[in-house]
Write an enzyme that holds these catalytic residues in place. Structure first.
Site, PDB file in Angstrom:
ATOM      1  N   GLU A  53     -12.604   8.287   8.878  1.00  0.00           N
ATOM      2  CA  GLU A  53     -12.363   7.148   9.395  1.00  0.00           C
ATOM      3  C   GLU A  53     -10.877   7.821  10.377  1.00  0.00           C
ATOM      4  O   GLU A  53      -9.815   7.580   9.912  1.00  0.00           O
ATOM      5  CB  GLU A  53     -11.866   5.929   8.842  1.00  0.00           C
ATOM      6  CG  GLU A  53     -11.796   4.708   9.483  1.00  0.00           C
ATOM      7  CD  GLU A  53     -10.376   4.182   9.492  1.00  0.00           C
ATOM      8  OE1 GLU A  53      -9.973   3.200  10.037  1.00  0.00           O
ATOM      9  OE2 GLU A  53      -9.432   4.751   8.590  1.00  0.00           O
ATOM     10  N   GLN A  61       0.915  -1.133   0.035  1.00  0.00           N
ATOM     11  CA  GLN A  61      -0.245  -0.001  -0.054  1.00  0.00           C
ATOM     12  C   GLN A  61       0.825   1.170  -0.146  1.00  0.00           C
ATOM     13  O   GLN A  61       1.589   1.434   0.977  1.00  0.00           O
ATOM     14  CB  GLN A  61      -0.882  -0.069   1.215  1.00  0.00           C
ATOM     15  CG  GLN A  61      -1.908  -1.181   1.128  1.00  0.00           C
ATOM     16  CD  GLN A  61      -2.790  -1.170   2.582  1.00  0.00           C
ATOM     17  OE1 GLN A  61      -2.009  -1.592   3.419  1.00  0.00           O
ATOM     18  NE2 GLN A  61      -4.168  -1.339   2.466  1.00  0.00           N
ATOM     19  N   ASP A  67     -11.054   6.862   4.237  1.00  0.00           N
ATOM     20  CA  ASP A  67     -10.213   6.075   4.980  1.00  0.00           C
ATOM     21  C   ASP A  67      -8.969   6.600   5.298  1.00  0.00           C
ATOM     22  O   ASP A  67      -8.088   7.292   4.744  1.00  0.00           O
ATOM     23  CB  ASP A  67      -9.804   4.743   4.051  1.00  0.00           C
ATOM     24  CG  ASP A  67      -8.905   3.706   4.605  1.00  0.00           C
ATOM     25  OD1 ASP A  67      -9.548   3.218   5.587  1.00  0.00           O
ATOM     26  OD2 ASP A  67      -7.874   3.290   4.105  1.00  0.00           O
TER      27      ASP A  67
HETATM   28  C1  GLC Z   1      -8.138   1.700   7.591  1.00  0.00           C
HETATM   29  C2  GLC Z   1      -9.162   0.490   7.334  1.00  0.00           C
HETATM   30  C3  GLC Z   1      -8.204  -0.735   7.684  1.00  0.00           C
HETATM   31  C4  GLC Z   1      -6.898  -0.577   6.674  1.00  0.00           C
HETATM   32  C5  GLC Z   1      -6.372   0.547   6.829  1.00  0.00           C
HETATM   33  C6  GLC Z   1      -5.333   0.924   5.634  1.00  0.00           C
HETATM   34  O1  GLC Z   1      -8.091   1.868   8.766  1.00  0.00           O
HETATM   35  O2  GLC Z   1     -10.114   0.435   8.097  1.00  0.00           O
HETATM   36  O3  GLC Z   1      -9.015  -1.834   7.587  1.00  0.00           O
HETATM   37  O4  GLC Z   1      -6.292  -1.897   6.770  1.00  0.00           O
HETATM   38  O5  GLC Z   1      -7.292   1.872   6.522  1.00  0.00           O
HETATM   39  O6  GLC Z   1      -6.100   0.872   4.385  1.00  0.00           O
HETATM   40  C1  GLC Z   2      -6.436   2.640  11.024  1.00  0.00           C
HETATM   41  C2  GLC Z   2      -6.208   3.260  12.700  1.00  0.00           C
HETATM   42  C3  GLC Z   2      -5.571   2.294  13.151  1.00  0.00           C
HETATM   43  C4  GLC Z   2      -6.171   0.899  12.929  1.00  0.00           C
HETATM   44  C5  GLC Z   2      -5.688   0.373  11.473  1.00  0.00           C
HETATM   45  C6  GLC Z   2      -6.560  -0.421  10.907  1.00  0.00           C
HETATM   46  O1  GLC Z   2      -5.871   3.691  10.163  1.00  0.00           O
HETATM   47  O2  GLC Z   2      -5.705   4.493  12.552  1.00  0.00           O
HETATM   48  O3  GLC Z   2      -5.533   2.398  14.688  1.00  0.00           O
HETATM   49  O4  GLC Z   2      -6.280  -0.081  13.738  1.00  0.00           O
HETATM   50  O5  GLC Z   2      -5.650   1.510  10.809  1.00  0.00           O
HETATM   51  O6  GLC Z   2      -6.257  -1.699  11.453  1.00  0.00           O
END
Ligand code: GLC
Ligand code: GLC
Length: 647
Positions: A337, A263, A295
């Site tokens: 988020e 990523q 996200d």
């Molecule tokens: C967000 C999503 C999580 C993912 C991360 C990277 O936190 O909810 O599932 O791993 O972003 O995209």
């Molecule tokens: C998210 C959050 C982190 C979360 C993860 C997904 O961006 O900031 O706390 O646990 O990514 O697992």
């Protein structure tokens, strides 16, 4: 820096220079739809000052600022022209009723397309079920083209304009959006805009050495800059790779990868990245998506010497995207988020930025309260951190696809004599089932060997004790576990904001340990709470003697309660000092409506003294939910883990 008079002058001047160039560039679009153009132009004029100001703050230092600004406005025109008539109608409706989401009818659900219903057609076939449950908002987890093997549950996007082929096509997605809307359900999808997968066209071109596309990412020839940045960075996925960078042998360079190595973080210092992402965003809006879940918002802006989380420019950037939406797709809303410190979470919430936000603090504290049976932290958070701008709303949830991080504030807990770190350690032990007497069957996620820190995975039912009760205990514990599930859902349904159900939880789905046999998932315990929907179990949802039926019927009742009482929509929340450390209490107030909610988090009967009922004028109220009784002294006697509503 310009002062405000100069800014105003420059804004007008720029607009006046730009508009004729834009109009000259799109004569066919304009003559094909003069009325539409008139409306678009009016919105552009209205929101241009905001957009210009934000864009100037972000990119004013670039020598080619004006080029990128013009390029952006051209993209907005194209997106407007492509916006279907039914969505333009929706734009009008939403502009007339911008607070449409602040209704007690609102109920959210979230699921994975493949795990819940195989594909998009399968989701369409579930519309009757969504209506039965009462959903008005459906978040489909990432459904875009992604790398075949590992893709972080779709959060590594290879194309924002193509769906994952096995799920269906983009046309099917937009026709699903239409069908959902006809059923009163708004479609929500993710905009994964902090990073793309390393298979996205932009990344492929960067790998092929195209300098323009290398500038889309943060790529470094050696460790000098990565080391400099890492001095102040937190590790997000420490057991996947340490630090924030990944060495790529095919280019012999280091790439910024906050999450997984595949990523690649985008470089928003580059205005071209903003512009291209704005196009992807509007493309999705034009498919009928009504809410974009933004996200990982905390990570989108990076600056040397900082934590690169929650930087002021991250807000400027999201606000600029918001201005883009107001001009070209005004019905679109953003949900942030931000799973970070509560002081930072609220900074993303405003009409100008994200109208909606996950409420990770409430989620964490509901779990905390189940474990401790003490309502102090939860009550404090509702009293001090719950109120947000009246035009915005929390999305309240008990579980989602991610792990649980204990994101309460150490300063808040210290006021109650609780040491944040020690308490997090306790919660992790409790939810991993290692604390004596724990009812939970959770799993550690991203355990950091250096700090001993971790976060917690597990379904609502397994964390609430159902798994353990069914496998090693008995009917009594099963009943308590089901009450825990109802109690925390009762709170998200009545506290205000949009309740969000992680589909599967409504029938008490347990952890699925099958992920351990799947090489693409074995290192990510979050898959324990991402099971495939078992429709044979769903078939028991109306059978009161089946576990599924008990959980589902109880939840349906709570949903009915929400939908029958407008007081649960907007309105105010006032904490009730219940005089009992195990009982949470709050009033929901709206004009002359006054409803009281009590949650007993203890496994045994609890009392709320008569004087509390008097003080809050609750003596003559009817019991709308729960099994409480009034004693001969006028005390309210609550059953173990009971959720009581008086109104
Ligand atoms: C967000 C999503 C999580 C993912 C991360 C990277 O936190 O909810 O599932 O791993 O972003 O995209
Ligand atoms: C998210 C959050 C982190 C979360 C993860 C997904 O961006 O900031 O706390 O646990 O990514 O697992």
């Amino acid at each position: 820096m310009l002062d405000s008079t100069q800014l105003e002058r420059e804004t007008t001047r720029t607009f006046n220079r730009l508009l004729p160039r834009i109009e000259q560039g799109a004569p066919d679009l304009i003559s094909a739809d003069p009325k539409g153009w008139h409306e678009f132009r009016a919105r552009l004029e209205r929101h241009f000052p905001t957009l210009f100001n934000l864009y100037l703050q972000l990119y004013g230092g670039h020598y080619d600022f004006y080029f990128h600004l013009e390029d952006l406005i051209k993209s907005l025109v194209q997106a407007w022209a492509a916006r279907p008539a039914n969505l333009r109608e929706l734009d009008h409706a939403r502009e007339l009723n911008p607070l449409w989401f602040q209704s007690n009818q609102m109920l959210g659900g979230v699921c994975y397309v493949d795990l819940f219903a195989e594909d998009l057609e399968g989701v369409r076939a579930k519309i009757p079920y969504f209506k039965e449950l009462g959903l008005t908002y459906l978040h489909l987890m990432p459904l875009f083209k992604a790398p075949e093997k590992e893709n972080d549950g779709g959060y590594a996007v290879s194309s924002y304009r193509e769906t994952e082929p096995k799920l269906g096509t983009m046309d099917q997605l937009s026709s699903l959006a239409c069908d959902l809307r006809a059923a009163g359900i708004s479609l929500v999808v993710d905009l994964v805009f902090n990073h793309t997968s390393d298979e996205h066209e932009w990344a492929k071109r960067a790998k092929a050495g195209d300098a323009d596309y290398q500038d889309f990412y943060r790529i470094f020839p050696d460790r000098i800059m990565p080391d400099a940045y890492e001095r102040t960075l937190r590790e997000i996925f420490p057991d996947e790779h340490s630090g924030a960078f990944t060495y790529r042998t095919e280019i012999n360079e280091w790439v910024w990868t906050t999450f997984h190595s595949y990523q690649w973080d985008l470089n928003y210092d580059n205005p071209a990245v903003f512009n291209r992402m704005a196009e992807e965003m509007l493309f999705l809006a034009n498919q009928g998506v009504e809410v974009l879940r933004l996200d990982a918002v905390a990570f989108i802006w990076k600056k040397l010497g900082t934590s690169c989380e929650n930087l002021p420019e991250a807000h400027t950037l999201i606000q600029a995207f918001n201005a883009v939406a107001r001009i070209a797709a005004p019905a679109l809303l953003f949900k942030s988020e931000a799973i970070v410190h509560p002081d930072d979470v609220v900074k993303y919430i405003s009409l100008q930025e994200c109208q909606l936000s996950y409420n990770p603090l409430l989620m964490a504290l509901l779990c905390n309260t189940l474990a401790t049976r003490q309502v102090n932290l939860l009550s404090q958070a509702l009293a001090t951190r719950f109120k947000i701008n009246s035009g915005t709303a929390w999305v309240n949830y008990v579980r989602v696809h991610d792990d649980i991080g204990w994101t309460f504030s150490d300063e808040d807990s210290a006021l109650l004599g609780i040491n944040g770190n020690d308490h997090r350690h306790f919660l992790n032990e409790f939810y991993r089932g290692r604390f004596p007497g724990s009812f939970a069957r959770g799993l550690p996620f991203q355990e950091n060997p250096k700090t001993g820190d971790c976060r917690i995975s597990g379904t609502c039912a397994s964390l609430a004790g159902l798994e353990k009760a069914l496998s090693e205990e008995g009917p009594n514990e099963v009943e308590l576990a089901i009450r825990r599930i109802h109690l925390i859902h009762g709170i998200i349904l009545t506290v205000g904001g949009i309740p969000l159900i992680y589909l599967g939880d409504e029938i008490g789905t347990l952890n699925d340990y099958g992920y351990r046999d799947n090489p693409a998932h074995e290192n990510d315990s979050r898959w324990a709470h991402r099971p495939r929907a078992d429709w044979e179990r769903y078939a028991h949802r109306n059978n009161p003697s089946a576990i599924e039926g008990c959980v589902y019927q109880g939840l349906r009742k709570l949903i009915g309660l929400r939908k029958n009482h407008p007081v649960f929509a907007t309105g105010n929340l006032e904490i009730i000092e219940t005089g009992n450390e195990h009982v949470l209490g709050y009033l929901r107030l709206q004009e002359n409506n006054r409803v009281a909610v009590f949650g007993n988090f203890s496994d045994v009967e609890q009392i709320v003294p008569a004087k509390v009922l008097q003080q809050y004028h609750l003596i003559d109220k009817k019991q709308l939910n729960g099994f409480s009784k009034i004693s001969s002294h006028g005390d309210l006697i609550l059953q173990p883990l009971d959720f009581v509503v008086l109104g």
